[in-house]
Design a protein around this motif. Structure first.
Motif, PDB file in Angstrom:
ATOM      1  N   SER A 126       0.858  -1.256   0.459  1.00 41.10           N
ATOM      2  CA  SER A 126      -0.394   0.415   0.280  1.00 41.10           C
ATOM      3  C   SER A 126       1.323   0.698   0.023  1.00 41.10           C
ATOM      4  N   SER A 127       1.529   1.092   0.472  1.00 38.23           N
ATOM      5  CA  SER A 127       2.801   1.816   0.698  1.00 38.23           C
ATOM      6  C   SER A 127       3.909   2.372  -0.932  1.00 38.23           C
ATOM      7  N   ASP A 128       3.644   1.794  -1.472  1.00 39.79           N
ATOM      8  CA  ASP A 128       4.226   1.308  -2.763  1.00 39.79           C
ATOM      9  C   ASP A 128       3.290   2.005  -3.949  1.00 39.79           C
ATOM     10  N   VAL A 129       1.823   2.069  -3.657  1.00 36.58           N
ATOM     11  CA  VAL A 129       0.835   2.253  -4.194  1.00 36.58           C
ATOM     12  C   VAL A 129       0.280   4.310  -4.130  1.00 36.58           C
ATOM     13  N   ALA A 130       0.658   4.087  -2.875  1.00 38.56           N
ATOM     14  CA  ALA A 130       0.673   5.828  -2.268  1.00 38.56           C
ATOM     15  C   ALA A 130       1.504   6.521  -2.747  1.00 38.56           C
ATOM     16  N   ARG A 131       3.625   5.752  -2.792  1.00 37.49           N
ATOM     17  CA  ARG A 131       4.608   6.263  -3.816  1.00 37.49           C
ATOM     18  C   ARG A 131       3.908   6.247  -5.419  1.00 37.49           C
ATOM     19  N   LEU A 132       3.780   5.670  -5.579  1.00 33.06           N
ATOM     20  CA  LEU A 132       3.076   5.747  -7.106  1.00 33.06           C
ATOM     21  C   LEU A 132       2.171   6.858  -7.686  1.00 33.06           C
ATOM     22  N   ALA A 166       0.666  12.053  -9.564  1.00 29.34           N
ATOM     23  CA  ALA A 166      -0.707  13.129  -8.801  1.00 29.34           C
ATOM     24  C   ALA A 166       0.870  14.722  -9.375  1.00 29.34           C
ATOM     25  N   ALA A 167       1.727  14.529  -9.315  1.00 26.91           N
ATOM     26  CA  ALA A 167       2.969  15.612  -9.471  1.00 26.91           C
ATOM     27  C   ALA A 167       3.284  15.880 -10.259  1.00 26.91           C
ATOM     28  N   ARG A 168       2.997  14.425 -11.506  1.00 28.35           N
ATOM     29  CA  ARG A 168       3.410  15.113 -12.772  1.00 28.35           C
ATOM     30  C   ARG A 168       2.209  15.921 -13.711  1.00 28.35           C
ATOM     31  N   ALA A 169       1.176  14.665 -13.308  1.00 30.32           N
ATOM     32  CA  ALA A 169      -0.194  15.837 -13.948  1.00 30.32           C
ATOM     33  C   ALA A 169       0.144  17.300 -13.639  1.00 30.32           C
TER      34      ALA A 169
END
Length: 60
Positions: A5-11, A16-19
Motif C-alpha cells: 500500500s505504501s508503494d501504491v501511495a508513492r506511485l 499526481a505531481a507529474r500531472a
C-alpha cells in the motif's frame, strides 16, 4: 500500512505531481482546457484512496 500500500501511495503521488506540473506548463503556454483536465487529474490522484486501488489489483 504494509509495503504494497505504501508503494501504491508513492506511485499515485508521483503521477499526481507529474500531472500537476504538466497542468502548470499547459496553463503557461495557453492550453487552458488541457491545464484544467490535467489539474483535475492530479488532484484526483492525490485524493485517491490507496486501499481501493490495492483492492482492485493495482499493486500486483
Amino acid at each position: 500500512m504494509d509495503t504494497s500500500s505504501s508503494d501504491v501511495a508513492r506511485l499515485l503521488r508521483i503521477f499526481a505531481a507529474r500531472a500537476l506540473v504538466l497542468a502548470f506548463i499547459a496553463g503557461i503556454t495557453g492550453g487552458t482546457t488541457l491545464a484544467m483536465v490535467l489539474g483535475l487529474a492530479g488532484v484526483g490522484l492525490l485524493l485517491a484512496p490507496v486501499e481501493a486501488a490495492r483492492r482492485h489489483g493495482v499493486s500486483r
